[in-house]
Design an enzyme around this catalytic site. Structure first.
Site, PDB file in Angstrom:
ATOM      1  N   THR A   1      39.237  34.505  38.531  1.00 44.07           N
ATOM      2  CA  THR A   1      40.677  34.358  38.757  1.00 44.07           C
ATOM      3  C   THR A   1      41.143  32.902  38.695  1.00 44.07           C
ATOM      4  O   THR A   1      42.314  32.630  38.442  1.00 44.07           O
ATOM      5  CB  THR A   1      41.083  34.937  40.131  1.00 44.07           C
ATOM      6  OG1 THR A   1      40.362  34.234  41.154  1.00 44.07           O
ATOM      7  CG2 THR A   1      40.817  36.416  40.222  1.00 44.07           C
ATOM      8  N   ASP A   2      40.218  31.948  38.930  1.00 37.46           N
ATOM      9  CA  ASP A   2      40.644  30.551  39.098  1.00 37.46           C
ATOM     10  C   ASP A   2      41.348  29.972  37.872  1.00 37.46           C
ATOM     11  O   ASP A   2      42.345  29.255  38.000  1.00 37.46           O
ATOM     12  CB  ASP A   2      39.448  29.668  39.474  1.00 37.46           C
ATOM     13  CG  ASP A   2      38.966  29.924  40.895  1.00 37.46           C
ATOM     14  OD1 ASP A   2      39.707  30.564  41.667  1.00 37.46           O
ATOM     15  OD2 ASP A   2      37.863  29.474  41.231  1.00 37.46           O
TER      16      ASP A   2
ATOM     17  N   SER B   1      34.706  30.829  36.883  1.00 36.76           N
ATOM     18  CA  SER B   1      35.716  30.313  35.937  1.00 36.76           C
ATOM     19  C   SER B   1      36.277  28.951  36.336  1.00 36.76           C
ATOM     20  O   SER B   1      36.970  28.311  35.551  1.00 36.76           O
ATOM     21  CB  SER B   1      36.845  31.319  35.721  1.00 36.76           C
ATOM     22  OG  SER B   1      37.807  31.256  36.741  1.00 36.76           O
TER      23      SER B   1
ATOM     24  N   THR C   1      34.478  36.396  39.939  1.00 34.56           N
ATOM     25  CA  THR C   1      34.231  37.149  41.173  1.00 34.56           C
ATOM     26  C   THR C   1      34.062  38.632  40.892  1.00 34.56           C
ATOM     27  O   THR C   1      33.349  39.331  41.616  1.00 34.56           O
ATOM     28  CB  THR C   1      35.392  36.897  42.164  1.00 34.56           C
ATOM     29  OG1 THR C   1      35.333  35.529  42.548  1.00 34.56           O
ATOM     30  CG2 THR C   1      35.292  37.765  43.397  1.00 34.56           C
TER      31      THR C   1
HETATM   32  N1  ASP Z   1      35.777  31.148  41.552  1.00 35.31           N
HETATM   33  C1  ASP Z   1      35.936  32.487  41.016  1.00 35.31           C
HETATM   34  C2  ASP Z   1      36.154  32.362  39.509  1.00 35.31           C
HETATM   35  O1  ASP Z   1      37.200  31.939  39.112  1.00 35.31           O
HETATM   36  C3  ASP Z   1      37.081  33.148  41.663  1.00 35.31           C
HETATM   37  C4  ASP Z   1      37.402  34.524  41.170  1.00 35.31           C
HETATM   38  O2  ASP Z   1      36.981  35.008  40.150  1.00 35.31           O
HETATM   39  O3  ASP Z   1      38.225  35.160  41.892  1.00 35.31           O
HETATM   40  O4  ASP Z   1      35.260  32.680  38.745  1.00 35.31           O
END
Ligand code: ASP
Length: 335
Positions: free
Chosen positions: A99-100, A66, A19
């Site tokens: 973040t995932d 991710s 993200t």
């Molecule tokens: N779906 C995104 C990822 O993990 C969420 C994020 O980065 O906050 O790439």
């Protein structure tokens, strides 16, 4: 390079997507966007102050959401981090990530990076195009931390929302909030803000140069199953039939397991599958022989590792040829 750059620490920035590199069609959108589309140059452009903190060597290692992280990319990333840290003209590494699965990648690196130089992961909860995007400040803080002497020898760190966390213990705890990362029970290691870094405690468990794990050529198949009311043994039996080498069970409470699953796991152990018992609760430790009889089952307690991190340690252990429950328990008590 200008004259004033010369004494600045040299930090390698490895971008993988997420993200923090996300893009939405409208600045008011913080949920409907595409992750991992903005390149590392744009991430740097958004933070002019970085030139005052470090000399940055930037690389685009991947451009993914991710949630789609693969074990192959883990190994590529870890190898690149190790190669960069061997270079005399690199003082530390910062990785931008989604973040995932950030906590899983961070723990894999924590166990396989062979350097005391700082390695810091960061991310964002809002895409780069959002009003009040959190990525730029998180990136500035991550580079500030990686450029700081106090970050050396602490293992892999996560800089997020002004806090510093250890890769071993940090976990994502919110689906939307900008303070999404926490270290349950133990708390953050310290903080980074306005160019200042303050550690309040250190990292006790073995990691990086103290870790016995080398990067394997491939990681074995290890899956996670969860215990809940009315659980059946179907998934465990399917995983075992598919040739899985290890299973982590995210148990209820103190790693307790539904009777149907417990029988299936005992059968899996008899077929040579390594079984680790963790908890789905999100904090606290799973006590060996506490809520389930590890000695009788042939299983291993994950202690304070959450199921996703227990899976990382189990994969590295099996890749290193360690599958015996007693030896595995020793590793889970050490790392
Ligand atoms: N779906 C995104 C990822 O993990 C969420 C994020 O980065 O906050 O790439």
């Amino acid at each position: 390079m200008t004259k004033s750059d010369i004494s600045l620490p040299r930090i390698a920035l490895l971008a993988t997507g997420g993200t923090i590199a996300g893009q939405a069609g409208d600045a008011s959108k913080t949920a409907g966007y595409k992750a991992g589309v903005v390149g590392v140059d744009k991430l740097l452009d958004a933070v002019p102050a970085l030139t005052q903190v470090a000399q940055i060597h930037a690389e685009q290692v991947a451009s993914i959401d991710s949630k789609d992280m693969s074990t192959a990319l883990w190994l590529t990333l870890a190898a690149r981090v190790n190669a960069l840290l061997e270079e005399d003209d690199i003082d530390g590494v910062v990785i931008t990530h989604g973040t995932d699965t950030l906590e899983e990648t961070a723990y894999l690196l924590h166990l396989t990076v062979k350097s005391e130089k700082p390695v810091v992961l960061t991310a964002a909860m809002r895409p780069s195009t959002a009003l009040s995007a959190d990525g730029p400040l998180n990136l500035l803080n991550a580079v500030t931390l990686a450029a700081h002497d106090g970050a050396a020898g602490q293992g892999v760190l996560v800089a997020f929302n002004n806090q510093i966390h250890s890769a071993r213990d940090v976990t994502k705890t919110s689906t939307y909030a900008v303070d999404a990362f926490r270290t349950p029970e133990f708390g953050a290691l310290g903080w980074v803000q306005d160019g200042r870094v303050d550690f309040q405690r250190g990292v006790v468990r073995r990691h990086t140069v103290g870790s016995q794990f080398d990067l394997p050529a491939a990681l074995p198949a290890v899956e996670i199953v969860t215990s809940y009311a009315g659980a059946s043994r179907t998934a465990i039996d399917a995983f075992v039939a598919a040739g899985v080498k290890g299973l982590v069970v995210a148990g209820t409470g103190n790693g307790s397991i539904h009777a149907a699953l417990q029988q299936a796991l005992a059968d899996a152990v008899k077929q040579g599958v390594a079984v680790v018992r963790s908890s789905r609760v999100g904090s606290g430790h799973v006590m060996r022989n506490g809520a389930a009889p590890d000695d009788a089952l042939g299983s291993v307690s994950a202690g304070t590792l959450n199921p996703y991190k227990a899976r990382v340690l189990l994969m590295l252990s099996i890749a290193a040829g360690i599958t015996d429950a007693t030896a595995l328990q020793q590793l889970f008590d050490t790392y």
